[in-house]
Structure formats: C-alpha cells, structure tokens
Design a protein around this motif. Structure first.
Motif, PDB file in Angstrom:
ATOM      1  N   LEU A  48       0.639  -1.290  -0.147  1.00  0.00           N
ATOM      2  CA  LEU A  48      -0.195   0.007  -0.056  1.00  0.00           C
ATOM      3  C   LEU A  48       1.002   1.171   0.022  1.00  0.00           C
ATOM      4  CD1 LEU A  48      -2.558  -1.256   2.573  1.00  0.00           C
ATOM      5  CD2 LEU A  48      -3.156  -0.858   0.393  1.00  0.00           C
ATOM      6  N   GLY A  49       2.103   1.184   0.286  1.00  0.00           N
ATOM      7  CA  GLY A  49       3.125   2.257   0.260  1.00  0.00           C
ATOM      8  C   GLY A  49       2.859   3.079   1.475  1.00  0.00           C
ATOM      9  N   TYR A  50       2.289   2.344   2.662  1.00  0.00           N
ATOM     10  CA  TYR A  50       1.785   2.987   3.971  1.00  0.00           C
ATOM     11  C   TYR A  50       3.400   2.784   4.874  1.00  0.00           C
ATOM     12  CZ  TYR A  50      -2.884   3.040   3.232  1.00  0.00           C
ATOM     13  OH  TYR A  50      -4.102   3.446   2.661  1.00  0.00           O
ATOM     14  N   HIS A  51       3.391   3.644   5.788  1.00  0.00           N
ATOM     15  CA  HIS A  51       4.309   3.486   6.793  1.00  0.00           C
ATOM     16  C   HIS A  51       3.956   2.197   7.893  1.00  0.00           C
ATOM     17  CE1 HIS A  51       5.810   7.498   6.095  1.00  0.00           C
ATOM     18  NE2 HIS A  51       4.584   7.863   6.112  1.00  0.00           N
ATOM     19  N   VAL A  52       4.916   1.892   8.713  1.00  0.00           N
ATOM     20  CA  VAL A  52       4.496   0.681   9.502  1.00  0.00           C
ATOM     21  C   VAL A  52       4.971   0.924  10.868  1.00  0.00           C
ATOM     22  CG1 VAL A  52       6.839  -0.602   8.917  1.00  0.00           C
ATOM     23  CG2 VAL A  52       4.786  -1.793   9.423  1.00  0.00           C
ATOM     24  N   LEU A  53       4.342   0.593  11.923  1.00  0.00           N
ATOM     25  CA  LEU A  53       4.544   0.551  13.234  1.00  0.00           C
ATOM     26  C   LEU A  53       4.554  -0.755  13.760  1.00  0.00           C
ATOM     27  CD1 LEU A  53       5.004   1.761  16.023  1.00  0.00           C
ATOM     28  CD2 LEU A  53       2.552   1.912  16.413  1.00  0.00           C
ATOM     29  N   ASP A  54       5.831  -1.103  14.200  1.00  0.00           N
ATOM     30  CA  ASP A  54       6.011  -2.546  14.984  1.00  0.00           C
ATOM     31  C   ASP A  54       6.083  -2.092  16.497  1.00  0.00           C
ATOM     32  OD1 ASP A  54       6.990  -4.671  16.386  1.00  0.00           O
ATOM     33  OD2 ASP A  54       8.788  -4.906  15.259  1.00  0.00           O
ATOM     34  N   SER A  55       4.905  -1.969  17.021  1.00  0.00           N
ATOM     35  CA  SER A  55       4.866  -1.662  18.629  1.00  0.00           C
ATOM     36  C   SER A  55       5.561  -2.410  19.465  1.00  0.00           C
ATOM     37  CB  SER A  55       3.225  -1.460  18.756  1.00  0.00           C
ATOM     38  OG  SER A  55       2.523  -2.725  18.794  1.00  0.00           O
ATOM     39  N   GLY A  56       5.626  -3.835  19.175  1.00  0.00           N
ATOM     40  CA  GLY A  56       6.072  -4.546  19.956  1.00  0.00           C
ATOM     41  C   GLY A  56       7.857  -4.393  19.954  1.00  0.00           C
ATOM     42  N   ALA A  57       8.473  -3.637  19.072  1.00  0.00           N
ATOM     43  CA  ALA A  57       9.796  -3.266  19.060  1.00  0.00           C
ATOM     44  C   ALA A  57       9.866  -2.214  20.105  1.00  0.00           C
ATOM     45  CB  ALA A  57      10.159  -2.996  17.680  1.00  0.00           C
ATOM     46  N   LEU A  58       9.116  -1.369  20.354  1.00  0.00           N
ATOM     47  CA  LEU A  58       9.179  -0.522  21.237  1.00  0.00           C
ATOM     48  C   LEU A  58       9.362  -0.785  22.747  1.00  0.00           C
ATOM     49  CD1 LEU A  58       6.414   2.206  19.878  1.00  0.00           C
ATOM     50  CD2 LEU A  58       9.063   2.096  19.513  1.00  0.00           C
ATOM     51  N   TYR A  59       8.444  -1.866  23.007  1.00  0.00           N
ATOM     52  CA  TYR A  59       8.490  -2.629  24.364  1.00  0.00           C
ATOM     53  C   TYR A  59       9.656  -3.240  24.581  1.00  0.00           C
ATOM     54  CZ  TYR A  59       3.671  -1.262  24.851  1.00  0.00           C
ATOM     55  OH  TYR A  59       2.679  -0.646  25.109  1.00  0.00           O
ATOM     56  N   ARG A  60      10.158  -3.786  23.484  1.00  0.00           N
ATOM     57  CA  ARG A  60      11.549  -4.432  23.562  1.00  0.00           C
ATOM     58  C   ARG A  60      12.717  -3.472  23.569  1.00  0.00           C
ATOM     59  NH1 ARG A  60      11.858  -9.918  20.806  1.00  0.00           N
ATOM     60  NH2 ARG A  60       9.660 -10.693  20.426  1.00  0.00           N
ATOM     61  N   VAL A  61      12.787  -2.482  22.694  1.00  0.00           N
ATOM     62  CA  VAL A  61      13.858  -1.436  23.057  1.00  0.00           C
ATOM     63  C   VAL A  61      13.664  -0.930  24.409  1.00  0.00           C
ATOM     64  CG1 VAL A  61      14.456   1.046  22.338  1.00  0.00           C
ATOM     65  CG2 VAL A  61      13.605  -0.676  20.719  1.00  0.00           C
ATOM     66  N   LEU A  62      12.483  -0.536  24.864  1.00  0.00           N
ATOM     67  CA  LEU A  62      12.436  -0.186  26.419  1.00  0.00           C
ATOM     68  C   LEU A  62      13.078  -1.075  27.297  1.00  0.00           C
ATOM     69  CD1 LEU A  62      11.488   2.063  28.444  1.00  0.00           C
ATOM     70  CD2 LEU A  62       9.379   0.863  28.479  1.00  0.00           C
ATOM     71  N   ALA A  63      12.755  -2.411  27.178  1.00  0.00           N
ATOM     72  CA  ALA A  63      13.308  -3.571  28.295  1.00  0.00           C
ATOM     73  C   ALA A  63      14.861  -3.387  27.788  1.00  0.00           C
ATOM     74  CB  ALA A  63      12.639  -4.798  27.475  1.00  0.00           C
ATOM     75  N   LEU A  64      15.397  -3.315  26.778  1.00  0.00           N
ATOM     76  CA  LEU A  64      16.834  -3.238  26.552  1.00  0.00           C
ATOM     77  C   LEU A  64      17.437  -2.039  27.288  1.00  0.00           C
ATOM     78  CD1 LEU A  64      18.782  -5.122  25.142  1.00  0.00           C
ATOM     79  CD2 LEU A  64      18.393  -3.327  22.858  1.00  0.00           C
ATOM     80  N   ALA A  65      16.661  -0.862  26.929  1.00  0.00           N
ATOM     81  CA  ALA A  65      17.165   0.350  27.578  1.00  0.00           C
ATOM     82  C   ALA A  65      17.293   0.124  29.088  1.00  0.00           C
ATOM     83  CB  ALA A  65      16.213   1.497  27.232  1.00  0.00           C
ATOM     84  N   ALA A  66      16.193  -0.501  29.713  1.00  0.00           N
ATOM     85  CA  ALA A  66      16.139  -0.711  31.262  1.00  0.00           C
ATOM     86  C   ALA A  66      17.319  -1.520  31.645  1.00  0.00           C
ATOM     87  CB  ALA A  66      14.786  -1.366  31.411  1.00  0.00           C
ATOM     88  N   GLN A  67      17.585  -2.670  30.696  1.00  0.00           N
ATOM     89  CA  GLN A  67      18.652  -3.304  30.964  1.00  0.00           C
ATOM     90  C   GLN A  67      20.216  -2.886  31.239  1.00  0.00           C
ATOM     91  OE1 GLN A  67      18.554  -6.945  28.688  1.00  0.00           O
ATOM     92  NE2 GLN A  67      20.596  -7.091  28.517  1.00  0.00           N
ATOM     93  N   ARG A  68      20.205  -1.932  30.100  1.00  0.00           N
ATOM     94  CA  ARG A  68      21.486  -1.269  30.002  1.00  0.00           C
ATOM     95  C   ARG A  68      21.562   0.066  31.201  1.00  0.00           C
ATOM     96  NH1 ARG A  68      22.248  -0.757  23.307  1.00  0.00           N
ATOM     97  NH2 ARG A  68      22.498  -3.075  23.220  1.00  0.00           N
ATOM     98  N   ALA A  69      20.608   0.449  31.569  1.00  0.00           N
ATOM     99  CA  ALA A  69      20.402   1.387  32.566  1.00  0.00           C
ATOM    100  C   ALA A  69      20.738   0.777  34.152  1.00  0.00           C
ATOM    101  CB  ALA A  69      19.308   1.954  32.719  1.00  0.00           C
ATOM    102  N   GLY A  70      20.818  -0.773  34.042  1.00  0.00           N
ATOM    103  CA  GLY A  70      20.927  -1.298  35.188  1.00  0.00           C
ATOM    104  C   GLY A  70      19.792  -1.635  36.067  1.00  0.00           C
ATOM    105  N   LEU A  71      18.632  -1.527  35.537  1.00  0.00           N
ATOM    106  CA  LEU A  71      17.303  -1.585  36.089  1.00  0.00           C
ATOM    107  C   LEU A  71      16.923  -3.112  36.084  1.00  0.00           C
ATOM    108  CD1 LEU A  71      15.946   0.883  37.276  1.00  0.00           C
ATOM    109  CD2 LEU A  71      14.352   0.844  35.556  1.00  0.00           C
TER     110      LEU A  71
END
Ligand code: C5P
Length: 226
Positions: free
Chosen positions: A27-50
């Motif tokens: 369709l030539g549309y944008h895409v949002l992989d919302s699960g990736a955002l939760y995954r990135v946040l999990a990774l960011a938390a891990q890296r922040a030592g949380l």
C-alpha cells in the motif's frame, strides 16, 4: 484521524510483523512494529542497570522510572534498522530474553501510557499499518480496519523456531511453546490493555495460509472498508 490505519493485533508469533510489513509495502504505507518499542524499552532498562524481574516491577519507584523512560525513549526506525540512542539494536531486541522482559514491563500502566504518544506519531500520510496487541483497542480505536491475527500454538512455535534458527540462535521447540504460552497468558490477563479482539475486528487464522494469501485477504477487506 483522516489518516488511514490498519491494525493487526494478535498473540505472540502469529505472523503480525510479516503481514504488517507486506501490507505496508503493497500500500506504500508506514509501518509501526509496536512490540519493538516495548523490546527497546526492556533493553534500555537492562542497560540502565534496572532489574525487570517480576519482584522488581512491584516496586512503584521502578515502575515510575520505566514510565519516564518510555515517555522519552530515544528510539528511531530507519531503513529497516532500529536504533536506541546511537546504537543499532535491530538484532539485540530480537533475543528471546528481551521479548520476555518486554512482556513483563508491558503490563505496567505507566509504561503503556508512556509509549502512547510515540506510537500515535507514526500515523502519517499516506497511511499506517500498525501491529501489536492493543492497536485496535487502545492506540488507534478509530481505525477503519482491525484484524485479529491468530495461528495455532504449534504453528507459532514452529515459526518462532525457524526465525531464531535463521539468526543462529538455538532453542528447543518445546521451551519456545512454553514461552509463547506464558507470554500470551500474561498479555491476555493484564489489567491494562490486555490482548483481546476489538469488537469491530475481523478474525483471521493464518495457520494454513501463505503470507500472500493473508495479504490478499486483508487487501480485500481494505477495499471494502476504506
Ligand atoms: O510483538 P513482540 O513479541 O515484539 O512484543 C513483545 C512484547 O511486548 C509482547 O510479549 C507484549 O507483552 C508486549 N506488547 C504489548 N503491546 C503491544 C505490543 C507488544 O504489550 N502493542
């Protein structure tokens, strides 16, 4: 709200990401992989030592900190790659352990609220295909087409197994099945934005469908709805 959105929600490893990407391309549309955002946040938390184990997440201070991190998440999608700050985390977020951590933190109301505005900013012309668990129920409730994608547990475990193997990760199919079922149970039972089919969603079981067949089914619905 005149910008079209197609929501693809469903349980873990049901093929949402693959279908969403194929539809967006067609369709030539944008895409949002919302699960990736939760995954990135999990990774960011891990890296922040949380710590993000169940016990740690009961601490309101930890929840609050994660919510604040979510609201200011320095994440970027770019040319098929995913960036956290200046680091390419495309591969890192796909690890099974990151998915499990994402599933745990995604039950926190502060996290879900924190990620809401970010997700809605993906709705841009000419349109968006968004995949996740609550795209149709919470994030884009006015979407003209909502699909609830399912596949049998055995099919999902097999697909996840193939995905991991393609990336050189080893996993036992039985333990993947157990992980998938644990994640689904948590996603369905959480108090805030549980995984559930929106009232106006169309169910699609793709266990015995090729990707192309699923794409054609949804494109057909889209022609009728928009
Ligand atoms: O879809 P994916 O496996 O990448 O998502 C990782 C986790 O993030 C899921 O297990 C789910 O708990 C959570 N998630 C969510 N809401 C979404 C997308 C993902 O709660 N819209």
């Amino acid at each position: 709200a005149d910008i079209p959105v197609i929501c693809i929600d469903g349980p873990t490893a049901s093929g949402k990401g693959t279908l969403a990407a194929a539809l967006a391309e067609r369709l030539g549309y944008h895409v949002l992989d919302s699960g990736a955002l939760y995954r990135v946040l999990a990774l960011a938390a891990q890296r922040a030592g949380l710590a993000t184990d169940e016990a740690a997440l009961l601490d309101p201070e930890v929840a609050q900190r994660l919510g604040a991190m979510a609201a200011a998440l320095p994440v970027r999608f770019d040319g098929g790659h995913l960036w956290l700050d200046d680091g390419d985390v495309t591969q890192a977020v796909r690890a099974e352990a990151v998915g499990m951590a994402a599933s745990r933190i995604s039950a926190l109301p502060a996290v879900r609220t924190g990620l809401l505005a970010l997700q809605r900013r993906f709705r841009r012309l000419p349109g968006l295909v968004a995949d996740g668990r609550d795209m149709g129920t919470v994030v884009f409730p006015d979407a003209p087409l909502k699909v609830f994608l399912t596949a049998s547990a055995a099919t999902r475990a097999r697909r996840r197994h193939e995905q991991l193997r393609a990336r050189g990760e080893n996993a036992m199919i039985d333990s993947l099945l157990a992980d998938i079922e644990a994640r689904d149970a948590r996603d369905r039972s959480r108090a805030v934005a549980p995984l559930a089919m929106a009232e106006d969603a169309l169910p699609l079981d793709n266990s015995d469908q090729s990707i192309e067949e699923s794409v054609q089914t949804v494109l057909g619905w889209w022609q009728q709805r928009r």
